[in-house]
Design an enzyme around this catalytic site. Structure first.
Site, short mmCIF file in Angstrom:
data_model
loop_
_atom_site.label_atom_id
_atom_site.label_comp_id
_atom_site.label_asym_id
_atom_site.label_seq_id
_atom_site.Cartn_x
_atom_site.Cartn_y
_atom_site.Cartn_z
N THR A 67 0.63 -9.46 5.79
CA THR A 67 -0.67 -9.90 6.29
C THR A 67 -0.43 -10.88 7.45
O THR A 67 0.72 -11.14 7.83
CB THR A 67 -1.46 -10.59 5.16
OG1 THR A 67 -0.60 -11.57 4.56
CG2 THR A 67 -1.89 -9.63 4.09
N ASP A 68 -1.50 -11.44 7.98
CA ASP A 68 -1.38 -12.41 9.09
C ASP A 68 -0.57 -13.63 8.63
O ASP A 68 -0.53 -13.93 7.44
CB ASP A 68 -2.78 -12.91 9.52
CG ASP A 68 -3.63 -11.79 10.12
OD1 ASP A 68 -3.12 -10.68 10.31
OD2 ASP A 68 -4.82 -12.05 10.39
N ASP B 266 0.83 -1.22 0.00
CA ASP B 266 0.00 0.00 0.00
C ASP B 266 0.86 1.27 0.00
O ASP B 266 0.38 2.34 -0.34
CB ASP B 266 -0.99 0.00 1.18
CG ASP B 266 -0.32 -0.23 2.52
OD1 ASP B 266 0.70 0.42 2.81
OD2 ASP B 266 -0.82 -1.06 3.30
N ASP C 242 6.15 -5.83 6.71
CA ASP C 242 4.77 -5.32 6.82
C ASP C 242 3.87 -6.25 6.03
O ASP C 242 3.53 -5.98 4.88
CB ASP C 242 4.73 -3.89 6.26
CG ASP C 242 3.32 -3.33 6.26
OD1 ASP C 242 2.43 -3.92 6.89
OD2 ASP C 242 3.10 -2.29 5.60
N1 AG3 Z 1 -0.58 -5.41 7.61
C1 AG3 Z 1 -0.99 -6.06 8.84
C2 AG3 Z 1 -2.46 -6.31 8.90
C3 AG3 Z 1 -2.84 -7.44 9.75
C4 AG3 Z 1 -4.27 -7.31 10.09
N2 AG3 Z 1 -4.84 -8.52 10.54
C5 AG3 Z 1 -6.14 -8.71 10.70
N3 AG3 Z 1 -6.98 -7.74 10.47
N4 AG3 Z 1 -6.58 -9.87 11.09
C6 AG3 Z 1 -1.14 -4.14 7.35
C7 AG3 Z 1 -0.69 -3.58 6.06
C8 AG3 Z 1 -0.61 -2.11 6.14
N5 AG3 Z 1 0.46 -1.61 5.36
#
Ligand code: AG3
Length: 273
Positions: A155-156, A86, A153
């Protein structure tokens, strides 16, 4: 009729945002991506059913994942962001005036949709010091080195990001860092999944002299309590004072974010792989 987006935080607990409309829904090669316009949180990016970012609270996550490691380093010139398609982490990293920021995002759809619907986050891509590599971060760190700061950075730790929480990846990270390099990674919610936080902490502790968990409060993420892990062979302390505006981060937060509640400390002290 009211429209709502809900993320299931557990089988029995969910978080909802009332939405005006769905702006986009695409199934990319890697994941299922939605963009919604919400009433209270601006535009919302959802990947595989989980909230990634909202225009209203993204500053908390992006400031904390970036300024804590960047200000731990005395002079970060080469920065690597794994994931972060992003552009939010890159936008914050630019405030430290580095020479190069490499963003390694596996899914180009995330970049494309962010440029279209999250211009204030994706504007980092307008800066020529930001270089986008559309490829797998795990492969990238095997082939590239000499980074002062690496920010993971993702996702899960399910689906495409699983490998970013494994020992082999952390070894590559260690090799890709300059000698006094600093790495920080988002590690999920210790309220629902302390094992995710503690596993990253335990694995990084095998490789780095100093490792710390730190927390931030993010309204749209599961439980609101979010964890990050920072690791380095240098002592972990704020070495520089910020010279730019922030909405969440300050020097007191640097210290206090590393003070942990007992349930987190105890889980990690007793954690065995
Ligand atoms: N990355 C981590 C988001 C994790 C959210 N997890 C969830 N909602 N279960 C975010 C990306 C932002 N650059």
């Amino acid at each position: 009729m009211e429209l709502w987006f809900d993320e299931m935080h557990t089988r029995n607990a969910r978080f909802g945002l009332r939405i005006k409309r769905e702006l986009e829904h695409v199934r990319s090669k890697y994941q299922d991506i939605h963009v919604f316009e919400t009433y209270d949180y601006g535009n919302l990016l959802v990947i595989d059913g989980t909230v990634q970012t909202t225009e209203r609270d993204e500053f908390i996550y992006h400031e904390m994942i970036v300024h804590v490691p960047m200000l731990t380093h005395p002079n970060p010139k080469r920065v690597l962001i794994i994931g972060g398609g992003d552009g939010g982490a890159a936008r914050e990293a630019l405030k430290h005036d580095p020479n190069e920021i490499h963003v390694v995002e596996i899914d180009e759809k995330v970049v494309e949709l962010s440029k279209k619907y999250f211009p204030n986050i994706a504007r980092a891509y307008d800066d020529k010091r930001v270089k986008l590599h559309v490829e797998d971060g795990i492969e990238f760190v095997k082939k590239n080195a000499g980074f002062d700061v690496i920010i993971v950075d993702s996702t899960d730790p399910v689906g495409p990001a699983t490998g970013l929480f494994e020992e082999e990846f952390y070894k590559s990270i260690k090799n890709a860092l300059s000698p006094n390099g600093v790495v920080a990674q988002q590690c999920g919610t210790p309220f629902y999944h302390p094992e995710e936080t503690c596993k990253a902490y335990a694995l990084l502790s095998k490789l780095f002299k100093n490792v710390k968990i730190y927390l931030a409060y993010i309204p749209t993420y599961p439980s609101g309590m979010w964890s990050f892990v920072i690791a380095s062979d240098m002592e972990i302390k704020e070495r520089r004072k910020k010279s730019f505006e922030t909405k969440y981060y300050n020097s007191e937060i640097y210290e206090s974010s590393m003070v942990l509640p007992n349930f987190v400390k105890e889980h990690c002290e007793n954690y065995r792989e």
